[in-house]
Design a protein around this motif. Structure first.
Motif, PDB file in Angstrom:
ATOM      1  N   VAL A   1       0.789  -1.449  -0.163  1.00  0.00           N
ATOM      2  CA  VAL A   1      -0.146   0.102  -0.183  1.00  0.00           C
ATOM      3  C   VAL A   1       0.822   1.103  -0.071  1.00  0.00           C
ATOM      4  O   VAL A   1       0.691   2.090  -0.707  1.00  0.00           O
ATOM      5  CB  VAL A   1      -0.882  -0.244   1.269  1.00  0.00           C
ATOM      6  CG1 VAL A   1      -1.546   1.386   1.517  1.00  0.00           C
ATOM      7  CG2 VAL A   1      -2.018  -1.155   0.956  1.00  0.00           C
ATOM      8  N   ALA A   2       1.964   1.162   0.851  1.00  0.00           N
ATOM      9  CA  ALA A   2       2.785   2.264   1.008  1.00  0.00           C
ATOM     10  C   ALA A   2       3.395   2.701  -0.617  1.00  0.00           C
ATOM     11  O   ALA A   2       3.410   3.959  -0.856  1.00  0.00           O
ATOM     12  CB  ALA A   2       3.820   2.119   1.951  1.00  0.00           C
ATOM     13  N   GLN A   3       3.882   1.701  -1.126  1.00  0.00           N
ATOM     14  CA  GLN A   3       4.646   1.894  -2.425  1.00  0.00           C
ATOM     15  C   GLN A   3       3.722   2.409  -3.592  1.00  0.00           C
ATOM     16  O   GLN A   3       3.931   3.309  -4.093  1.00  0.00           O
ATOM     17  CB  GLN A   3       4.934   0.520  -2.902  1.00  0.00           C
ATOM     18  CG  GLN A   3       5.619   0.408  -4.039  1.00  0.00           C
ATOM     19  CD  GLN A   3       6.963   1.347  -4.012  1.00  0.00           C
ATOM     20  OE1 GLN A   3       7.895   1.177  -2.976  1.00  0.00           O
ATOM     21  NE2 GLN A   3       7.309   1.976  -4.930  1.00  0.00           N
ATOM     22  N   ALA A   4       2.311   1.779  -3.284  1.00  0.00           N
ATOM     23  CA  ALA A   4       1.369   2.156  -4.513  1.00  0.00           C
ATOM     24  C   ALA A   4       1.070   3.720  -4.028  1.00  0.00           C
ATOM     25  O   ALA A   4       0.880   4.520  -4.856  1.00  0.00           O
ATOM     26  CB  ALA A   4       0.107   1.390  -4.157  1.00  0.00           C
ATOM     27  N   VAL A   5       0.766   4.149  -2.788  1.00  0.00           N
ATOM     28  CA  VAL A   5       0.528   5.691  -2.368  1.00  0.00           C
ATOM     29  C   VAL A   5       1.429   6.488  -3.058  1.00  0.00           C
ATOM     30  O   VAL A   5       1.295   7.425  -3.526  1.00  0.00           O
ATOM     31  CB  VAL A   5       0.347   5.662  -1.059  1.00  0.00           C
ATOM     32  CG1 VAL A   5       0.310   7.204  -0.752  1.00  0.00           C
ATOM     33  CG2 VAL A   5      -1.148   5.142  -0.356  1.00  0.00           C
ATOM     34  N   LYS A   6       3.003   6.002  -2.918  1.00  0.00           N
ATOM     35  CA  LYS A   6       4.031   6.806  -3.283  1.00  0.00           C
ATOM     36  C   LYS A   6       3.897   6.970  -4.871  1.00  0.00           C
ATOM     37  O   LYS A   6       4.367   7.987  -5.271  1.00  0.00           O
ATOM     38  CB  LYS A   6       5.163   6.444  -2.695  1.00  0.00           C
ATOM     39  CG  LYS A   6       5.453   6.475  -1.259  1.00  0.00           C
ATOM     40  CD  LYS A   6       6.460   5.675  -0.793  1.00  0.00           C
ATOM     41  CE  LYS A   6       6.590   5.928   0.787  1.00  0.00           C
ATOM     42  NZ  LYS A   6       7.499   4.693   1.423  1.00  0.00           N
ATOM     43  N   ARG A   7       3.297   5.840  -5.335  1.00  0.00           N
ATOM     44  CA  ARG A   7       3.511   5.920  -6.927  1.00  0.00           C
ATOM     45  C   ARG A   7       2.378   6.657  -7.322  1.00  0.00           C
ATOM     46  O   ARG A   7       2.294   7.727  -8.396  1.00  0.00           O
ATOM     47  CB  ARG A   7       3.286   4.639  -7.499  1.00  0.00           C
ATOM     48  CG  ARG A   7       4.432   3.752  -7.489  1.00  0.00           C
ATOM     49  CD  ARG A   7       4.455   2.573  -8.412  1.00  0.00           C
ATOM     50  NE  ARG A   7       5.564   1.877  -8.580  1.00  0.00           N
ATOM     51  CZ  ARG A   7       5.797   0.630  -8.226  1.00  0.00           C
ATOM     52  NH1 ARG A   7       4.898  -0.133  -7.622  1.00  0.00           N
ATOM     53  NH2 ARG A   7       7.030   0.050  -8.265  1.00  0.00           N
ATOM     54  N   ALA A   8       1.117   6.852  -6.571  1.00  0.00           N
ATOM     55  CA  ALA A   8       0.140   7.510  -7.014  1.00  0.00           C
ATOM     56  C   ALA A   8       0.382   8.996  -6.652  1.00  0.00           C
ATOM     57  O   ALA A   8      -0.016  10.024  -7.568  1.00  0.00           O
ATOM     58  CB  ALA A   8      -1.171   7.046  -6.165  1.00  0.00           C
ATOM     59  N   ARG A   9       1.097   9.231  -5.760  1.00  0.00           N
ATOM     60  CA  ARG A   9       1.466  10.693  -5.421  1.00  0.00           C
ATOM     61  C   ARG A   9       2.482  11.083  -6.666  1.00  0.00           C
ATOM     62  O   ARG A   9       2.279  12.479  -6.855  1.00  0.00           O
ATOM     63  CB  ARG A   9       2.355  10.691  -4.006  1.00  0.00           C
ATOM     64  CG  ARG A   9       1.394  10.709  -2.753  1.00  0.00           C
ATOM     65  CD  ARG A   9       2.196  10.763  -1.469  1.00  0.00           C
ATOM     66  NE  ARG A   9       1.335  10.560  -0.353  1.00  0.00           N
ATOM     67  CZ  ARG A   9       1.904  10.284   0.782  1.00  0.00           C
ATOM     68  NH1 ARG A   9       3.199   9.914   0.823  1.00  0.00           N
ATOM     69  NH2 ARG A   9       1.280  10.110   1.684  1.00  0.00           N
ATOM     70  N   HIS A  10       3.344  10.331  -6.984  1.00  0.00           N
ATOM     71  CA  HIS A  10       4.151  10.884  -8.353  1.00  0.00           C
ATOM     72  C   HIS A  10       3.316  11.130  -9.403  1.00  0.00           C
ATOM     73  O   HIS A  10       3.682  12.165  -9.916  1.00  0.00           O
ATOM     74  CB  HIS A  10       5.166   9.840  -8.381  1.00  0.00           C
ATOM     75  CG  HIS A  10       6.192   9.986  -9.762  1.00  0.00           C
ATOM     76  ND1 HIS A  10       7.104  10.882  -9.447  1.00  0.00           N
ATOM     77  CD2 HIS A  10       5.778   9.388 -10.963  1.00  0.00           C
ATOM     78  CE1 HIS A  10       7.636  10.922 -10.738  1.00  0.00           C
ATOM     79  NE2 HIS A  10       6.822   9.960 -11.374  1.00  0.00           N
TER      80      HIS A  10
END
Lengths: 90, 115
Positions: A69-78
């Motif tokens: 989830v953390a990795q996905a959120v960081k990608r979505a933020r990018h």
């Protein structure tokens, strides 16, 4: 013998003792295997008001899926699908 | 042959003709370097959650393709060179990601046939 005074104190509303809800990892329960970084609505469930990622102790997710989830959120933020910091997001 | 998915955001100032040409350009880059395009989606003009290069909206394009690992470098240098693309992300799909993508495509195809 004066009857033992039971409830001397009258509470305005009943004591809301929050019953200890057993937290579970929603990914294991629902059998979700992949957290999609493009699905902002779903990821918002794991962010708080300011857009920060919620800790595992609140969401109850297992470590394996918390990292996904953390990795996905960081990608979505990018990709500007999720904000880095905001106020009153929900 | 790995499967990848890439999302890039184009500046909103482009006319849709230019956007079409941009999408074809990147599809060309992929096919020339030995990749196959699996799926193309244009999410259209969306509001960005934070301004990128002083712009608050962007044109999102989503591409799914299969190809060699070396193809990604050339694709990304093309992205960096092209100034119309303000942000991009390439992602290697693992086993579960591929299943998810297949399911998503089926759902999308199903939805479009419904309309």
């Amino acid at each position: 013998m004066a009857a033992p005074v039971q409830s001397e104190i009258r509470y305005l509303n009943p004591l809301s003792v929050d019953v200890k809800k057993k937290k579970y990892c929603r990914f294991k329960k629902l059998g979700i295997k992949y957290v999609d970084y493009k699905d902002a609505e779903f990821l918002k469930k794991f962010l708080n008001e300011q857009g920060k990622i919620l800790p595992r102790r609140l969401t109850g997710t297992s470590q394996k899926f918390q990292k996904k989830v953390a990795q996905a959120v960081k990608r979505a933020r990018h990709l500007a699908l999720l904000p880095f910091v905001t106020d009153m997001m929900k | 042959m790995n499967s990848y998915e890439t999302v890039f955001i184009a500046t909103p100032v482009l006319s849709d003709l230019q956007v079409k040409e941009l999408v074809d350009k990147f599809q060309g880059v992929i096919t020339e370097n030995g990749g196959q395009i699996v799926n193309v989606e244009e999410w259209g003009l969306k509001k960005l959650e934070y301004p990128i290069q002083k712009k608050t909206t962007g044109f999102y394009v989503f591409l799914e393709f299969t190809g060699e690992g070396s193809l990604i470098e050339t694709l990304e240098t093309q992205y960096r060179r092209d100034e119309r693309v303000i942000r991009f992300l390439t992602f290697k799909q693992d086993k579960y990601a591929q299943e998810y993508a297949a399911k998503r495509r089926a759902k999308l195809a199903h939805k479009t046939t419904e309309e």
